[in-house]
Design an enzyme around this catalytic site. Structure first.
Site, PDB file in Angstrom:
ATOM      1  N   GLU A 105       0.845  -1.209   0.000  1.00 34.97           N
ATOM      2  CA  GLU A 105       0.000   0.000   0.000  1.00 34.97           C
ATOM      3  C   GLU A 105       0.870   1.243   0.000  1.00 34.97           C
ATOM      4  O   GLU A 105       2.023   1.201   0.428  1.00 34.97           O
ATOM      5  CB  GLU A 105      -0.869   0.016   1.268  1.00 34.97           C
ATOM      6  CG  GLU A 105      -2.352  -0.180   1.077  1.00 34.97           C
ATOM      7  CD  GLU A 105      -3.100   0.873   0.286  1.00 34.97           C
ATOM      8  OE1 GLU A 105      -2.511   1.599  -0.533  1.00 34.97           O
ATOM      9  OE2 GLU A 105      -4.319   0.960   0.478  1.00 34.97           O
ATOM     10  N   ASP A 106       0.282   2.353  -0.436  1.00 38.28           N
ATOM     11  CA  ASP A 106       1.001   3.628  -0.361  1.00 38.28           C
ATOM     12  C   ASP A 106       0.921   4.208   1.052  1.00 38.28           C
ATOM     13  O   ASP A 106       1.902   4.664   1.611  1.00 38.28           O
ATOM     14  CB  ASP A 106       0.450   4.627  -1.389  1.00 38.28           C
ATOM     15  CG  ASP A 106      -1.070   4.812  -1.318  1.00 38.28           C
ATOM     16  OD1 ASP A 106      -1.759   4.099  -0.553  1.00 38.28           O
ATOM     17  OD2 ASP A 106      -1.588   5.681  -2.051  1.00 38.28           O
ATOM     18  N   ASP A 109      -4.299   5.054   6.594  1.00 39.13           N
ATOM     19  CA  ASP A 109      -4.812   6.190   7.367  1.00 39.13           C
ATOM     20  C   ASP A 109      -5.855   5.671   8.358  1.00 39.13           C
ATOM     21  O   ASP A 109      -5.521   5.281   9.477  1.00 39.13           O
ATOM     22  CB  ASP A 109      -5.390   7.213   6.383  1.00 39.13           C
ATOM     23  CG  ASP A 109      -5.933   8.458   7.047  1.00 39.13           C
ATOM     24  OD1 ASP A 109      -5.641   8.671   8.236  1.00 39.13           O
ATOM     25  OD2 ASP A 109      -6.656   9.234   6.386  1.00 39.13           O
ATOM     26  N   PHE A 158      -2.219  15.559   5.093  1.00 36.70           N
ATOM     27  CA  PHE A 158      -2.509  15.045   3.756  1.00 36.70           C
ATOM     28  C   PHE A 158      -1.243  15.147   2.905  1.00 36.70           C
ATOM     29  O   PHE A 158      -0.633  16.212   2.806  1.00 36.70           O
ATOM     30  CB  PHE A 158      -3.659  15.832   3.116  1.00 36.70           C
ATOM     31  CG  PHE A 158      -4.066  15.268   1.794  1.00 36.70           C
ATOM     32  CD1 PHE A 158      -4.855  14.134   1.723  1.00 36.70           C
ATOM     33  CD2 PHE A 158      -3.634  15.847   0.601  1.00 36.70           C
ATOM     34  CE1 PHE A 158      -5.213  13.580   0.502  1.00 36.70           C
ATOM     35  CE2 PHE A 158      -3.987  15.308  -0.630  1.00 36.70           C
ATOM     36  CZ  PHE A 158      -4.778  14.172  -0.676  1.00 36.70           C
ATOM     37  N   ARG A 171       0.971  12.150  -8.717  1.00 31.35           N
ATOM     38  CA  ARG A 171       1.511  10.830  -8.356  1.00 31.35           C
ATOM     39  C   ARG A 171       2.963  10.699  -8.800  1.00 31.35           C
ATOM     40  O   ARG A 171       3.723   9.910  -8.233  1.00 31.35           O
ATOM     41  CB  ARG A 171       0.699   9.709  -9.027  1.00 31.35           C
ATOM     42  CG  ARG A 171      -0.730   9.600  -8.531  1.00 31.35           C
ATOM     43  CD  ARG A 171      -1.349   8.309  -9.067  1.00 31.35           C
ATOM     44  NE  ARG A 171      -2.794   8.287  -8.959  1.00 31.35           N
ATOM     45  CZ  ARG A 171      -3.471   7.933  -7.871  1.00 31.35           C
ATOM     46  NH1 ARG A 171      -2.820   7.579  -6.782  1.00 31.35           N
ATOM     47  NH2 ARG A 171      -4.795   7.925  -7.863  1.00 31.35           N
TER      48      ARG A 171
HETATM   49  P1  5GP Z   1      -7.601   4.398   4.691  1.00 28.67           P
HETATM   50  O1  5GP Z   1      -8.666   3.461   4.245  1.00 28.67           O
HETATM   51  O2  5GP Z   1      -6.512   3.745   5.511  1.00 28.67           O
HETATM   52  O3  5GP Z   1      -8.154   5.621   5.362  1.00 28.67           O
HETATM   53  O4  5GP Z   1      -6.932   5.020   3.413  1.00 28.67           O
HETATM   54  C1  5GP Z   1      -6.202   4.330   2.510  1.00 28.67           C
HETATM   55  C2  5GP Z   1      -6.226   5.039   1.178  1.00 28.67           C
HETATM   56  O5  5GP Z   1      -6.652   6.406   1.315  1.00 28.67           O
HETATM   57  C3  5GP Z   1      -4.833   5.118   0.597  1.00 28.67           C
HETATM   58  O6  5GP Z   1      -4.548   4.016  -0.217  1.00 28.67           O
HETATM   59  C4  5GP Z   1      -4.881   6.410  -0.179  1.00 28.67           C
HETATM   60  O7  5GP Z   1      -5.370   6.163  -1.463  1.00 28.67           O
HETATM   61  C5  5GP Z   1      -5.870   7.281   0.571  1.00 28.67           C
HETATM   62  N1  5GP Z   1      -5.190   8.235   1.474  1.00 28.67           N
HETATM   63  C6  5GP Z   1      -5.118   8.213   2.819  1.00 28.67           C
HETATM   64  N2  5GP Z   1      -4.408   9.246   3.301  1.00 28.67           N
HETATM   65  C7  5GP Z   1      -3.986   9.925   2.208  1.00 28.67           C
HETATM   66  C8  5GP Z   1      -3.143  11.084   2.023  1.00 28.67           C
HETATM   67  O8  5GP Z   1      -2.628  11.718   2.954  1.00 28.67           O
HETATM   68  N3  5GP Z   1      -2.914  11.469   0.733  1.00 28.67           N
HETATM   69  C9  5GP Z   1      -3.448  10.821  -0.340  1.00 28.67           C
HETATM   70  N4  5GP Z   1      -3.145  11.297  -1.553  1.00 28.67           N
HETATM   71  N5  5GP Z   1      -4.228   9.732  -0.209  1.00 28.67           N
HETATM   72  C10 5GP Z   1      -4.483   9.287   1.058  1.00 28.67           C
END
Ligand code: 5GP
Length: 186
Positions: A105-106, A109, A158, A171
């Protein structure tokens, strides 16, 4: 290369992790993974689109005969906040039964996307499922999820670049940039 061809982040963002630090950490993670998965049938699963740069750099540092696959889920609708809604857009091209799956994963959050993914993948009978993420924002967590390999733990800001987008763009920045705190408040 001319100066003009270099992509820059929007001014409400600032560089948080430069390309050299990313490269060094990704190399370390690759070496750790090479040790941990030695002799195992490893499938590296990239979560598109955000993991594309991290995954391509990471696998080059894993010295094992692994296979690569991809899937895509949506949790963010192009904005800054998690909707909490996770949707499967497309799936793996191979069965993972009895294989060792490493999900790449990138960023984690809220953890909602990853816990949905892990639940889904575990139903398919893999030998193991682990998670490697470039970035971890533990303060944003809304559900508990085990992350096995973390590149960088960052504050709840963010971020864009190195795979991460802002409404589909940025990206391709070679570094990670974070939104300035002042920009967030305004
Ligand atoms: P989660 O489900 O853990 O909240 O979020 C995972 C996905 O939300 C990540 O794969 C990403 O696509 C997006 N995401 C969460 N935080 C960020 C952020 O700070 N920047 C960006 N560009 N995407 C985020």
């Amino acid at each position: 290369m001319s100066e003009q061809s270099v992509l820059r982040h929007p001014e409400e963002f600032e560089v948080m992790i430069d390309p050299e630090r990313i490269a060094e950490r990704v190399r370390e993670m690759g070496h750790e993974l090479s040790r941990d998965y030695a002799g195992k049938d490893l499938v590296v699963v990239g979560v598109l689109k955000g993991s594309m740069l991290f995954m391509s750099d990471l696998v080059r540092h894993i010295a094992l005969p692994l296979t690569c696959d991809f899937l895509r889920v949506s949790s963010y609708e192009g904005g800054l906040r998690s909707t909490g809604v996770v949707r499967f857009d497309f799936d793996l091209t191979q069965p993972v039964r009895d294989k060792h799956v490493l999900v790449v994963e990138d960023i984690i959050d809220t953890g909602l996307t990853m816990s949905f993914l892990l639940e889904t993948l575990r139903l398919r009978g893999p030998a193991s499922v682990r998670v490697a993420t470039l970035l971890d924002k533990p303060e944003g967590r809304r559900t508990e999820v085990q992350i096995d390999y973390v590149g960088f733990t960052i504050p709840n800001r963010f971020v864009i670049g190195y795979g991460l987008d802002l409404e589909g763009r940025y990206r391709n920045l070679p570094y990670v940039a974070a939104m300035r705190t002042s920009a967030r408040e305004s």
